[in-house]
Design an enzyme around this catalytic site. Structure first.
Site, PDB file in Angstrom:
ATOM      1  N   HIS A 285      -3.313 -12.163   1.146  1.00  0.00           N
ATOM      2  CA  HIS A 285      -3.729 -11.740  -0.197  1.00  0.00           C
ATOM      3  C   HIS A 285      -3.040 -12.623  -1.226  1.00  0.00           C
ATOM      4  O   HIS A 285      -2.292 -13.533  -0.872  1.00  0.00           O
ATOM      5  CB  HIS A 285      -3.454 -10.252  -0.414  1.00  0.00           C
ATOM      6  CG  HIS A 285      -2.005  -9.868  -0.374  1.00  0.00           C
ATOM      7  ND1 HIS A 285      -1.246  -9.922   0.783  1.00  0.00           N
ATOM      8  CD2 HIS A 285      -1.164  -9.429  -1.347  1.00  0.00           C
ATOM      9  CE1 HIS A 285      -0.014  -9.520   0.510  1.00  0.00           C
ATOM     10  NE2 HIS A 285       0.067  -9.231  -0.778  1.00  0.00           N
TER      11      HIS A 285
ATOM     12  N   HIS B 229      -0.711 -12.248  -3.684  1.00  0.00           N
ATOM     13  CA  HIS B 229       0.607 -12.103  -4.301  1.00  0.00           C
ATOM     14  C   HIS B 229       1.494 -13.314  -4.024  1.00  0.00           C
ATOM     15  O   HIS B 229       1.460 -13.902  -2.934  1.00  0.00           O
ATOM     16  CB  HIS B 229       1.288 -10.819  -3.830  1.00  0.00           C
ATOM     17  CG  HIS B 229       0.647  -9.579  -4.410  1.00  0.00           C
ATOM     18  ND1 HIS B 229       0.738  -8.351  -3.824  1.00  0.00           N
ATOM     19  CD2 HIS B 229      -0.107  -9.415  -5.539  1.00  0.00           C
ATOM     20  CE1 HIS B 229       0.074  -7.452  -4.569  1.00  0.00           C
ATOM     21  NE2 HIS B 229      -0.448  -8.090  -5.610  1.00  0.00           N
TER      22      HIS B 229
ATOM     23  N   ASP C 227       4.568 -13.769  -3.319  1.00  0.00           N
ATOM     24  CA  ASP C 227       5.499 -13.834  -2.188  1.00  0.00           C
ATOM     25  C   ASP C 227       4.761 -14.098  -0.870  1.00  0.00           C
ATOM     26  O   ASP C 227       5.389 -14.166   0.189  1.00  0.00           O
ATOM     27  CB  ASP C 227       6.355 -12.553  -2.095  1.00  0.00           C
ATOM     28  CG  ASP C 227       5.538 -11.308  -1.884  1.00  0.00           C
ATOM     29  OD1 ASP C 227       4.506 -11.135  -2.567  1.00  0.00           O
ATOM     30  OD2 ASP C 227       5.916 -10.478  -1.030  1.00  0.00           O
ATOM     31  N   HIS C 228       3.454 -14.256  -0.939  1.00  0.00           N
ATOM     32  CA  HIS C 228       2.669 -14.651   0.234  1.00  0.00           C
ATOM     33  C   HIS C 228       2.062 -16.054   0.078  1.00  0.00           C
ATOM     34  O   HIS C 228       1.817 -16.726   1.067  1.00  0.00           O
ATOM     35  CB  HIS C 228       1.569 -13.611   0.511  1.00  0.00           C
ATOM     36  CG  HIS C 228       2.153 -12.278   0.872  1.00  0.00           C
ATOM     37  ND1 HIS C 228       2.167 -11.792   2.154  1.00  0.00           N
ATOM     38  CD2 HIS C 228       2.809 -11.363   0.106  1.00  0.00           C
ATOM     39  CE1 HIS C 228       2.803 -10.627   2.170  1.00  0.00           C
ATOM     40  NE2 HIS C 228       3.199 -10.346   0.940  1.00  0.00           N
TER      41      HIS C 228
ATOM     42  N   HIS D 201      -4.124  -2.544  -0.905  1.00  0.00           N
ATOM     43  CA  HIS D 201      -2.916  -3.126  -1.512  1.00  0.00           C
ATOM     44  C   HIS D 201      -3.336  -4.054  -2.648  1.00  0.00           C
ATOM     45  O   HIS D 201      -2.763  -4.022  -3.736  1.00  0.00           O
ATOM     46  CB  HIS D 201      -2.121  -3.869  -0.449  1.00  0.00           C
ATOM     47  CG  HIS D 201      -0.940  -4.622  -1.007  1.00  0.00           C
ATOM     48  ND1 HIS D 201       0.145  -3.992  -1.578  1.00  0.00           N
ATOM     49  CD2 HIS D 201      -0.687  -5.954  -1.098  1.00  0.00           C
ATOM     50  CE1 HIS D 201       1.020  -4.915  -1.985  1.00  0.00           C
ATOM     51  NE2 HIS D 201       0.536  -6.104  -1.711  1.00  0.00           N
TER      52      HIS D 201
ATOM     53  N   ASP E  80       0.196  -6.931   3.676  1.00  0.00           N
ATOM     54  CA  ASP E  80       0.845  -5.799   3.006  1.00  0.00           C
ATOM     55  C   ASP E  80      -0.039  -4.551   3.055  1.00  0.00           C
ATOM     56  O   ASP E  80       0.054  -3.681   2.192  1.00  0.00           O
ATOM     57  CB  ASP E  80       1.154  -6.138   1.543  1.00  0.00           C
ATOM     58  CG  ASP E  80       2.308  -7.126   1.414  1.00  0.00           C
ATOM     59  OD1 ASP E  80       2.835  -7.573   2.453  1.00  0.00           O
ATOM     60  OD2 ASP E  80       2.671  -7.456   0.273  1.00  0.00           O
TER      61      ASP E  80
ATOM     62  N   HIS F 255       6.145  -7.749   5.825  1.00  0.00           N
ATOM     63  CA  HIS F 255       7.530  -7.487   5.392  1.00  0.00           C
ATOM     64  C   HIS F 255       8.236  -6.646   6.440  1.00  0.00           C
ATOM     65  O   HIS F 255       7.601  -5.889   7.180  1.00  0.00           O
ATOM     66  CB  HIS F 255       7.559  -6.692   4.069  1.00  0.00           C
ATOM     67  CG  HIS F 255       7.010  -7.418   2.883  1.00  0.00           C
ATOM     68  ND1 HIS F 255       7.797  -8.099   1.991  1.00  0.00           N
ATOM     69  CD2 HIS F 255       5.732  -7.563   2.448  1.00  0.00           C
ATOM     70  CE1 HIS F 255       7.033  -8.637   1.031  1.00  0.00           C
ATOM     71  NE2 HIS F 255       5.773  -8.329   1.287  1.00  0.00           N
TER      72      HIS F 255
HETATM   73 ZN   LIG Z   1       1.595  -7.999  -1.747  1.00  0.00          ZN
END
Ligand SMILES: [Zn+2]
Length: 263
Positions: free
Chosen positions: A56, A58, A60-61, A115, A135, A175
């Site tokens: 996705h 975000h 942090d990905h 998410h 996520d 995560h």
């Molecule tokens: Zn995320």
């Protein structure tokens, strides 16, 4: 298919993944935020990273994409509706599309909103299936819906897609939240012996060598799969008396998601 889980040791506790074809050494990198560590693991193994999947949009990905592409020339794959939000996507995918790695690996794309609304999971076509869940599904937990998601879509993803996966499916989430999530499960379901046992065994586990759960285990320890447990329903009702004596599973899921936000 060879799977290497890469622990980033960052404050978000991200897991990255390298999925390799053992015949060709070609690798798909899943959400390779820590591109340096992913590259060094690939180099040690003699692997060649040719594709990136972002589950996705975000940061942090996706934050490792640019450096990874400049060092490897890898192609970026993401949900077709994430194109506007992830730079330089080479291939937009939807439900049922297949990502091939080398000669031997096939991964099926699941369209899993909740998410975010442009989130994919990957399901391997292997004797023992593996789910790369980003996520959406965590060990003993579910993704939040704060940044572009919707709790009722997340419920539909759980009930229509994740609930149908075989018990032996290995879970590779985005995560490491196992311990906190087990504590949340146990706070809702104190008599959950399987969750308590897992907490006892893994409370101090090294995320470099994390326990990989199966969907069968998740159905025992993940409160978001335990919507008809009388204990869970009773505990949710303590916080939300308006759900009445026989709430449907969706109501319980949405209240659990709300409780998890403030827990
Ligand atoms: Zn995320």
């Amino acid at each position: 298919m060879v799977v290497q889980q890469v622990w980033t040791a960052n404050s978000y506790r991200n897991f990255n993944y390298l999925i390799a074809c053992p015949e060709t050494g070609d690798v798909l990198a899943v959400d390779p935020l820590d591109y340096r560590k992913c590259l060094s693991v690939a180099r040690e193994r003699g692997w060649n990273i040719t594709q990136i999947v972002n589950t996705h949009e975000h940061g942090d990905h996706t934050g490792g994409n640019g450096a990874m592409v400049s060092q490897t020339g890898a192609k970026i794959i993401a949900h077709k509706n994430a194109r506007g939000r992830i730079p330089d996507v080479d291939r937009g995918v939807g439900h049922g599309d297949v990502v091939k790695v080398g000669n031997t690996v096939e991964l099926e794309c699941l369209d899993t909103p909740g998410h975010t609304m442009s989130h994919i999971c990957l399901l391997s076509h292997t004797d023992t299936p593996a789910l790369f869940s980003g996520d959406t599904l965590f060990n003993a937990g579910a993704g939040n819906c704060h940044n572009g998601g919707h709790p009722s879509e997340l419920y539909e993803t759980f009930s229509r897609q994740l609930d149908t996966l075989h018990d032996d499916t290995l879970l590779y989430p985005g995560h490491d939240y196992l311990i906190n999530n087990l504590r949340f499960t146990l706070d809702r379901e104190p008599d959950n012996a399987a969750a308590q046992k897992m907490l006892d065994i893994y409370a101090n586990q090294d995320p470099e060598n994390a326990h990989i759960t199966t969907l069968g285990e998740e159905r025992q320890i993940n409160v978001f799969f335990r919507l008809s447990s009388p204990t869970v329903v009773a505990r949710v009702r303590e916080e939300f008396p308006e759900i009445g004596s026989e709430p449907d599973e969706k109501t319980v899921f949405l209240k659990l998601r709300e409780l998890r936000n403030s827990w």
